[in-house]
Design a protein around this motif. Structure first.
Motif, PDB file in Angstrom:
ATOM      1  N   UNK A 108       0.807  -1.208   0.000  1.00 29.91           N
ATOM      2  CA  UNK A 108       0.000   0.000   0.000  1.00 29.91           C
ATOM      3  C   UNK A 108       0.842   1.260   0.000  1.00 29.91           C
ATOM      4  N   UNK A 109       0.340   2.304   0.651  1.00 31.89           N
ATOM      5  CA  UNK A 109       1.028   3.592   0.670  1.00 31.89           C
ATOM      6  C   UNK A 109       2.052   3.616   1.797  1.00 31.89           C
ATOM      7  N   UNK A 110       3.320   3.811   1.440  1.00 33.57           N
ATOM      8  CA  UNK A 110       4.402   3.959   2.403  1.00 33.57           C
ATOM      9  C   UNK A 110       5.064   5.324   2.227  1.00 33.57           C
ATOM     10  N   UNK A 111       5.355   5.955   3.338  1.00 31.21           N
ATOM     11  CA  UNK A 111       6.126   7.193   3.367  1.00 31.21           C
ATOM     12  C   UNK A 111       7.221   7.007   4.415  1.00 31.21           C
ATOM     13  N   UNK A 112       8.058   8.012   4.599  1.00 24.65           N
ATOM     14  CA  UNK A 112       9.127   7.946   5.587  1.00 24.65           C
ATOM     15  C   UNK A 112       8.923   9.005   6.664  1.00 24.65           C
ATOM     16  N   UNK A 113       9.199   8.609   7.905  1.00 29.97           N
ATOM     17  CA  UNK A 113       9.162   9.538   9.034  1.00 29.97           C
ATOM     18  C   UNK A 113      10.528   9.506   9.706  1.00 29.97           C
ATOM     19  N   UNK A 114      11.185  10.657   9.778  1.00 29.91           N
ATOM     20  CA  UNK A 114      12.545  10.723  10.282  1.00 29.91           C
ATOM     21  C   UNK A 114      12.581  11.161  11.746  1.00 29.91           C
ATOM     22  N   UNK A 115      13.177  10.281  12.567  1.00 28.93           N
ATOM     23  CA  UNK A 115      13.468  10.618  13.957  1.00 28.93           C
ATOM     24  C   UNK A 115      14.812  11.340  13.974  1.00 28.93           C
ATOM     25  N   UNK A 116      14.814  12.557  14.429  1.00 24.03           N
ATOM     26  CA  UNK A 116      15.995  13.418  14.264  1.00 24.03           C
ATOM     27  C   UNK A 116      16.935  13.286  15.467  1.00 24.03           C
ATOM     28  N   UNK A 117      17.440  12.071  15.684  1.00 26.43           N
ATOM     29  CA  UNK A 117      18.307  11.809  16.832  1.00 26.43           C
ATOM     30  C   UNK A 117      19.589  12.644  16.780  1.00 26.43           C
ATOM     31  N   UNK A 118      20.080  12.923  15.582  1.00 24.23           N
ATOM     32  CA  UNK A 118      21.291  13.723  15.442  1.00 24.23           C
ATOM     33  C   UNK A 118      21.018  15.198  15.256  1.00 24.23           C
ATOM     34  N   UNK A 119      19.766  15.596  15.404  1.00 20.27           N
ATOM     35  CA  UNK A 119      19.380  16.988  15.231  1.00 20.27           C
ATOM     36  C   UNK A 119      18.658  17.212  13.918  1.00 20.27           C
ATOM     37  N   UNK A 120      17.711  18.164  13.930  1.00 20.39           N
ATOM     38  CA  UNK A 120      16.920  18.418  12.735  1.00 20.39           C
ATOM     39  C   UNK A 120      17.773  19.032  11.625  1.00 20.39           C
ATOM     40  N   UNK A 121      18.831  19.737  12.000  1.00 14.88           N
ATOM     41  CA  UNK A 121      19.727  20.305  10.996  1.00 14.88           C
ATOM     42  C   UNK A 121      20.470  19.220  10.237  1.00 14.88           C
ATOM     43  N   UNK A 122      21.054  18.268  10.974  1.00 10.22           N
ATOM     44  CA  UNK A 122      21.791  17.179  10.337  1.00 10.22           C
ATOM     45  C   UNK A 122      20.872  16.332   9.473  1.00 10.22           C
ATOM     46  N   UNK A 123      19.670  16.060   9.958  1.00  9.98           N
ATOM     47  CA  UNK A 123      18.734  15.241   9.187  1.00  9.98           C
ATOM     48  C   UNK A 123      18.304  15.958   7.917  1.00  9.98           C
ATOM     49  N   UNK A 124      17.999  17.248   8.013  1.00  9.47           N
ATOM     50  CA  UNK A 124      17.548  17.991   6.822  1.00  9.47           C
ATOM     51  C   UNK A 124      18.669  18.105   5.793  1.00  9.47           C
ATOM     52  N   UNK A 125      19.917  18.274   6.254  1.00  9.63           N
ATOM     53  CA  UNK A 125      21.043  18.316   5.304  1.00  9.63           C
ATOM     54  C   UNK A 125      21.215  16.973   4.614  1.00  9.63           C
ATOM     55  N   UNK A 126      21.143  15.905   5.388  1.00 11.59           N
ATOM     56  CA  UNK A 126      21.278  14.570   4.807  1.00 11.59           C
ATOM     57  C   UNK A 126      20.175  14.323   3.770  1.00 11.59           C
ATOM     58  N   UNK A 127      18.952  14.683   4.114  1.00 11.11           N
ATOM     59  CA  UNK A 127      17.822  14.489   3.202  1.00 11.11           C
ATOM     60  C   UNK A 127      18.008  15.275   1.912  1.00 11.11           C
ATOM     61  N   UNK A 128      18.421  16.527   2.026  1.00  7.46           N
ATOM     62  CA  UNK A 128      18.618  17.341   0.826  1.00  7.46           C
ATOM     63  C   UNK A 128      19.668  16.725  -0.079  1.00  7.46           C
ATOM     64  N   UNK A 129      20.759  16.233   0.498  1.00  7.99           N
ATOM     65  CA  UNK A 129      21.806  15.595  -0.302  1.00  7.99           C
ATOM     66  C   UNK A 129      21.312  14.293  -0.935  1.00  7.99           C
ATOM     67  N   UNK A 130      20.644  13.487  -0.149  1.00  5.57           N
ATOM     68  CA  UNK A 130      20.196  12.174  -0.643  1.00  5.57           C
ATOM     69  C   UNK A 130      19.158  12.326  -1.744  1.00  5.57           C
ATOM     70  N   UNK A 131      18.254  13.282  -1.582  1.00  5.58           N
ATOM     71  CA  UNK A 131      17.192  13.467  -2.581  1.00  5.58           C
ATOM     72  C   UNK A 131      17.734  13.980  -3.904  1.00  5.58           C
ATOM     73  N   UNK A 132      18.838  14.707  -3.861  1.00  2.54           N
ATOM     74  CA  UNK A 132      19.420  15.224  -5.093  1.00  2.54           C
ATOM     75  C   UNK A 132      20.553  14.352  -5.634  1.00  2.54           C
ATOM     76  N   UNK A 133      20.841  13.260  -4.875  1.00  2.00           N
ATOM     77  CA  UNK A 133      21.882  12.354  -5.342  1.00  2.00           C
ATOM     78  C   UNK A 133      23.278  12.798  -5.041  1.00  2.00           C
ATOM     79  N   UNK A 134      23.446  13.739  -4.101  1.00  2.00           N
ATOM     80  CA  UNK A 134      24.779  14.242  -3.797  1.00  2.00           C
ATOM     81  C   UNK A 134      25.310  13.656  -2.498  1.00  2.00           C
ATOM     82  N   UNK A 135      24.663  12.584  -2.022  1.00  2.00           N
ATOM     83  CA  UNK A 135      25.053  12.035  -0.733  1.00  2.00           C
ATOM     84  C   UNK A 135      26.402  11.379  -0.707  1.00  2.00           C
TER      85      UNK A 135
END
Length: 290
Positions: free
Chosen positions: A262-289
């Motif tokens: 069915x429908x799956x999405x992702x929920x991120x637990x920001x254990x390392x901080x919301x800044x680190x998670x958002x940076x990682x996500x931006x890189x991963x989504x654009x393929x620059x990880x």
């Protein structure tokens, strides 16, 4: 497969659409700093911690809304001392325009502080929809719960989804985080076979120190065997580094079949901080990880 081709894969792209994040009431400054990396409208869950008061939680929800995101305040059943405390919270959320979406959980206390034993009791109270709640998130535990048996967990999620439907409330399921995609996919498939078709937001640990991840895993009963750690991308003999969810998300995407899951999405637990998670996500989504 490299980061660019993975990020472009249809299954991975589908998982990363409409992802959600988690924050505490004290994370507002970090969220403001990360606003350029987080898409407008993103659902931001606001935890219900015992060391944060009502004003802190309300201020965080208002800030999330002000920054152009969708606030999802948590309501912890066993932390509530009375029906009037629940009504005070819901009335304040409604007044602030942040009551549309909530997540209801049992919460950490072993003994309830008031009349609500669990999330189901909050739903059955009838107060959520009375104060303007329209969408309710509930918890899911693919690897079980350290204090609740498997059959009881299945009964609880069935009762909660049925109770939401009877009250005309939409909902989704947010799972506990894990390091192994296989039990998550198996659990979601079992959920669908039980007739529960609500969207599932798979809990993902944002990039964080390995020692911190192990601490949270031990607290929540998440599997961390040597083979699981290796599959995720870290070693149990070296806890000094950091680990991100690259491999986990790729494995989840590889096994994701909309016909079975069915429908799956992702929920991120920001254990390392919301800044680190958002940076990682931006890189991963654009393929620059990598």
């Amino acid at each position: 497969m490299d980061a660019l081709s993975t990020a472009a894969a249809p299954a991975t792209a589908a998982l990363l659409e409409d992802f959600s994040l988690e924050m505490t009431g004290k994370d507002v400054p970090r969220l403001e700093e990360a606003r350029d990396r987080i898409p407008a409208g993103t659902r931001i869950n606001i935890t219900f911690l015992g060391n944060e008061d009502l004003d802190t939680r309300l201020a965080a929800a208002r800030a999330v809304r002000r920054l152009g995101y969708t606030p999802v305040p948590h309501i912890s059943a066993r932390r509530l001392r009375s029906r009037s405390e629940l009504e005070e919270l819901l009335a304040a959320l409604r007044s602030d325009g942040t009551a549309d979406n909530v997540l209801v959980i049992g919460g950490d206390p072993a003994t309830p502080h008031g009349p609500y034993d669990d999330a189901l009791a909050l739903i059955r109270s009838g107060l959520l929809q009375s104060y303007g709640v329209r969408h309710v998130g509930i918890g899911g535990y693919p690897e079980g719960h350290p204090a609740i048996t498997g059959p009881a967990l299945w009964s609880a999620i069935e009762y909660k989804t049925a109770a939401l439907a009877r009250r005309g409330l939409s909902g989704d399921v947010i799972t506990q985080f894990g390091f192994d995609a296989d039990p998550v996919l198996a659990w979601v498939e079992a959920l669908r076979k039980r007739g529960i078709d609500a969207p599932v937001r798979v809990g993902v640990p944002g990039p964080a120190g390995i020692k911190r991840l192990m601490t949270y895993a031990a607290r929540f009963g998440v599997g961390t065997s040597t083979s699981i750690a290796k599959k995720y991308g870290f070693s149990l003999t070296n806890l000094m580094g950091t680990a991100g969810p690259d491999r986990f998300i790729r494995a989840l995407a590889d096994g994701y079949d909309t016909r079975r899951h069915g429908v799956l999405k992702l929920h991120f637990y920001t254990f390392g901080g919301i800044g680190a998670t958002s940076r990682w996500l931006a890189d991963f989504r654009t393929g620059a990880g990598n």
